[in-house]
Design a protein around this motif. Sequence first.
Motif, short mmCIF file in Angstrom:
data_model
loop_
_atom_site.label_atom_id
_atom_site.label_comp_id
_atom_site.label_asym_id
_atom_site.label_seq_id
_atom_site.Cartn_x
_atom_site.Cartn_y
_atom_site.Cartn_z
N THR A 284 43.67 -58.35 6.90
CA THR A 284 43.77 -58.93 8.24
C THR A 284 44.98 -58.36 8.97
OG1 THR A 284 44.90 -60.90 7.37
CG2 THR A 284 42.51 -61.06 7.71
N LEU B 49 43.91 -54.96 10.22
CA LEU B 49 43.05 -55.08 11.40
C LEU B 49 43.85 -55.51 12.62
CD1 LEU B 49 39.93 -56.73 9.73
CD2 LEU B 49 40.12 -54.38 10.59
N CYS C 179 42.39 -55.00 16.48
CA CYS C 179 41.02 -55.45 16.29
C CYS C 179 40.89 -56.96 16.47
CB CYS C 179 40.58 -55.07 14.87
SG CYS C 179 38.92 -55.54 14.46
N GLU C 180 39.80 -57.37 17.12
CA GLU C 180 39.41 -58.77 17.17
C GLU C 180 38.41 -58.98 16.04
OE1 GLU C 180 37.90 -59.85 20.98
OE2 GLU C 180 39.70 -59.23 22.01
N TYR C 181 38.57 -60.04 15.27
CA TYR C 181 37.69 -60.26 14.13
C TYR C 181 37.54 -61.74 13.84
CZ TYR C 181 42.20 -60.73 11.82
OH TYR C 181 43.47 -61.12 11.48
N LYS C 182 36.55 -62.05 13.04
CA LYS C 182 36.34 -63.41 12.57
C LYS C 182 36.52 -63.39 11.06
CE LYS C 182 32.94 -67.09 12.22
NZ LYS C 182 31.55 -67.50 12.51
N ALA C 183 37.48 -64.16 10.56
CA ALA C 183 37.72 -64.22 9.11
C ALA C 183 36.88 -65.37 8.53
CB ALA C 183 39.20 -64.47 8.83
N VAL D 148 34.71 -56.29 4.39
CA VAL D 148 34.82 -56.15 5.85
C VAL D 148 33.51 -55.61 6.43
CG1 VAL D 148 36.11 -55.01 7.70
CG2 VAL D 148 37.29 -55.71 5.60
N ILE E 267 31.93 -54.26 10.17
CA ILE E 267 32.22 -53.84 11.54
C ILE E 267 30.88 -53.67 12.24
CG2 ILE E 267 33.21 -52.05 13.02
CD1 ILE E 267 35.21 -51.43 10.77
N LEU F 46 35.29 -49.37 15.48
CA LEU F 46 35.75 -50.61 16.13
C LEU F 46 35.39 -50.60 17.61
CD1 LEU F 46 39.25 -51.04 14.46
CD2 LEU F 46 37.17 -52.38 14.00
N ALA G 16 35.03 -54.28 19.14
CA ALA G 16 35.98 -55.10 18.38
C ALA G 16 37.44 -54.81 18.68
CB ALA G 16 35.72 -54.92 16.88
#
Length: 94
Positions: free
Chosen positions: A6, A9, A14-18, A51, A53, A85, A90
């Motif tokens: 994380t 990222l 990067c925008e992400y959902k964990a 991960v 993407i 990405l 993302a």
Amino acid sequence: FSTRATGFLDAAGCEYKAIEAGPEWFLLDGEGSGLRAELLERYGMSSLPHVFIGGKSVGGLYSGNSEGMPGLTELKAQGKLAPLLEAAGALKKP
């Protein structure tokens, strides 16, 4: 390694959902172990982090998956991470 992933990222912008699947060092009963079993069946790896993407598995931070994706650090070294990405939408907007 999930915390490192994380952070990696975050540094990449990067925008992400964990999604938490439980501790890395053992499988849990219930939903966490079911998710990890599904990851193993579909992608050849149950280790975390795992991960995705743009909905496609790229492996973990340092390890790849059975589909030939090399993982985050190798994607960055090959210059392929930012384009993936970007294509997935993302990257954080300035």
